[in-house]
Design a protein around this motif. Structure first.
Motif, PDB file in Angstrom:
ATOM      1  N   GLN A   1     -40.185  21.446   7.641  1.00  0.00           N
ATOM      2  CA  GLN A   1     -41.314  20.587   8.046  1.00  0.00           C
ATOM      3  C   GLN A   1     -41.869  19.842   6.851  1.00  0.00           C
ATOM      4  O   GLN A   1     -42.205  18.674   6.941  1.00  0.00           O
ATOM      5  CB  GLN A   1     -42.404  21.420   8.696  1.00  0.00           C
ATOM      6  CG  GLN A   1     -42.057  21.947  10.065  1.00  0.00           C
ATOM      7  CD  GLN A   1     -43.125  22.885  10.613  1.00  0.00           C
ATOM      8  OE1 GLN A   1     -44.157  23.096   9.999  1.00  0.00           O
ATOM      9  NE2 GLN A   1     -42.863  23.440  11.776  1.00  0.00           N
ATOM     10  N   LYS A   2     -41.965  20.527   5.702  1.00  0.00           N
ATOM     11  CA  LYS A   2     -42.499  19.878   4.496  1.00  0.00           C
ATOM     12  C   LYS A   2     -41.579  18.753   4.043  1.00  0.00           C
ATOM     13  O   LYS A   2     -42.025  17.675   3.667  1.00  0.00           O
ATOM     14  CB  LYS A   2     -42.674  20.899   3.370  1.00  0.00           C
ATOM     15  CG  LYS A   2     -43.890  21.764   3.536  1.00  0.00           C
ATOM     16  CD  LYS A   2     -44.075  22.667   2.335  1.00  0.00           C
ATOM     17  CE  LYS A   2     -45.309  23.515   2.514  1.00  0.00           C
ATOM     18  NZ  LYS A   2     -45.549  24.384   1.367  1.00  0.00           N
ATOM     19  N   LYS A   3     -40.249  19.002   4.085  1.00  0.00           N
ATOM     20  CA  LYS A   3     -39.298  17.978   3.664  1.00  0.00           C
ATOM     21  C   LYS A   3     -39.338  16.779   4.612  1.00  0.00           C
ATOM     22  O   LYS A   3     -39.268  15.644   4.197  1.00  0.00           O
ATOM     23  CB  LYS A   3     -37.890  18.551   3.618  1.00  0.00           C
ATOM     24  CG  LYS A   3     -37.660  19.492   2.461  1.00  0.00           C
ATOM     25  CD  LYS A   3     -36.257  20.062   2.472  1.00  0.00           C
ATOM     26  CE  LYS A   3     -36.088  21.068   1.345  1.00  0.00           C
ATOM     27  NZ  LYS A   3     -34.774  21.719   1.394  1.00  0.00           N
ATOM     28  N   ALA A   4     -39.485  17.051   5.919  1.00  0.00           N
ATOM     29  CA  ALA A   4     -39.519  15.979   6.914  1.00  0.00           C
ATOM     30  C   ALA A   4     -40.779  15.134   6.785  1.00  0.00           C
ATOM     31  O   ALA A   4     -40.755  13.938   7.041  1.00  0.00           O
ATOM     32  CB  ALA A   4     -39.428  16.564   8.324  1.00  0.00           C
ATOM     33  N   SER A   5     -41.890  15.750   6.367  1.00  0.00           N
ATOM     34  CA  SER A   5     -43.146  15.001   6.248  1.00  0.00           C
ATOM     35  C   SER A   5     -43.286  14.290   4.906  1.00  0.00           C
ATOM     36  O   SER A   5     -44.181  13.499   4.711  1.00  0.00           O
ATOM     37  CB  SER A   5     -44.337  15.936   6.467  1.00  0.00           C
ATOM     38  OG  SER A   5     -44.409  16.908   5.443  1.00  0.00           O
ATOM     39  N   SER A   6     -42.379  14.590   3.962  1.00  0.00           N
ATOM     40  CA  SER A   6     -42.460  13.957   2.627  1.00  0.00           C
ATOM     41  C   SER A   6     -41.928  12.552   2.643  1.00  0.00           C
ATOM     42  O   SER A   6     -41.176  12.111   3.387  1.00  0.00           O
ATOM     43  CB  SER A   6     -41.671  14.769   1.610  1.00  0.00           C
ATOM     44  OG  SER A   6     -42.230  16.046   1.488  1.00  0.00           O
TER      45      SER A   6
ATOM     46  N   ASP B   1     -50.938  23.515   7.431  1.00  0.00           N
ATOM     47  CA  ASP B   1     -51.566  22.220   7.165  1.00  0.00           C
ATOM     48  C   ASP B   1     -52.975  22.138   7.742  1.00  0.00           C
ATOM     49  O   ASP B   1     -53.523  21.045   7.897  1.00  0.00           O
ATOM     50  CB  ASP B   1     -50.704  21.094   7.731  1.00  0.00           C
ATOM     51  CG  ASP B   1     -49.331  21.043   7.082  1.00  0.00           C
ATOM     52  OD1 ASP B   1     -49.256  21.241   5.853  1.00  0.00           O
ATOM     53  OD2 ASP B   1     -48.344  20.819   7.799  1.00  0.00           O
TER      54      ASP B   1
ATOM     55  N   LYS C   1     -53.913  22.696  10.809  1.00  0.00           N
ATOM     56  CA  LYS C   1     -53.921  22.129  12.162  1.00  0.00           C
ATOM     57  C   LYS C   1     -53.985  23.274  13.158  1.00  0.00           C
ATOM     58  O   LYS C   1     -53.183  24.213  13.070  1.00  0.00           O
ATOM     59  CB  LYS C   1     -52.658  21.298  12.426  1.00  0.00           C
ATOM     60  CG  LYS C   1     -52.477  20.139  11.476  1.00  0.00           C
ATOM     61  CD  LYS C   1     -53.502  19.082  11.742  1.00  0.00           C
ATOM     62  CE  LYS C   1     -53.284  17.906  10.806  1.00  0.00           C
ATOM     63  NZ  LYS C   1     -54.494  17.275  10.400  1.00  0.00           N
TER      64      LYS C   1
END
Length: 133
Positions: free
Chosen positions: A128-133, A64, A66
């Motif tokens: 991480q992608k699923k949690a941030s969606s 991402d 970061k």
């Protein structure tokens, strides 16, 4: 030159993948790292008009854009190390540093299954992608 990119080409590549705003944020975050780290050692930096010191930084970034914090234990199957020592020790392991033994999270010298590590990294990134969606 080998396989190194000029900074401008690297910025263009990142902008094509992530957009110019994300790249500007990344470089601003990196500028802050440079400034804060130099401010933290400002009192011990030698100021001599007859010489100069050159500082270099290696900054890892995540998917991402970061900068990594340094609190990560492993990145892409690699152990994070500092001052020739491990970043952390196994959870719950006793601190044996006074006795010269240090139980660590390192996998150095082990036979590591690179494909397994990459699958684990991929799964954690998907999570991480699923949690941030």
């Amino acid at each position: 030159m080998g396989c190194k990119w000029m900074l401008q080409r690297f910025r263009q590549y990142l902008a094509s993948k992530h957009g110019p705003e994300a790249v500007e944020t990344l470089f601003s975050d990196m500028d802050n790292i440079f400034i804060k780290s130099l401010q933290s050692v400002q009192k011990v930096i030698i100021s001599d008009k007859h010489c100069f010191e050159l500082y270099g930084y290696d900054i890892l970034i995540d998917q991402d854009l970061k900068p990594l914090t340094g609190r990560e234990k492993r990145v892409g199957g690699f152990d994070l190390m500092w001052n020739d020592g491990p970043v952390s020790r196994e959870e719950g392991a006793p601190d044996l540093s006074e006795m010269g033994n240090f139980v660590t999270n390192t996998h150095l010298g082990c036979v590591n299954d690179r494909k397994k590590q990459l699958r684990q990294l991929f799964r954690s990134l998907q999570g991480q992608k699923k949690a941030s969606s």
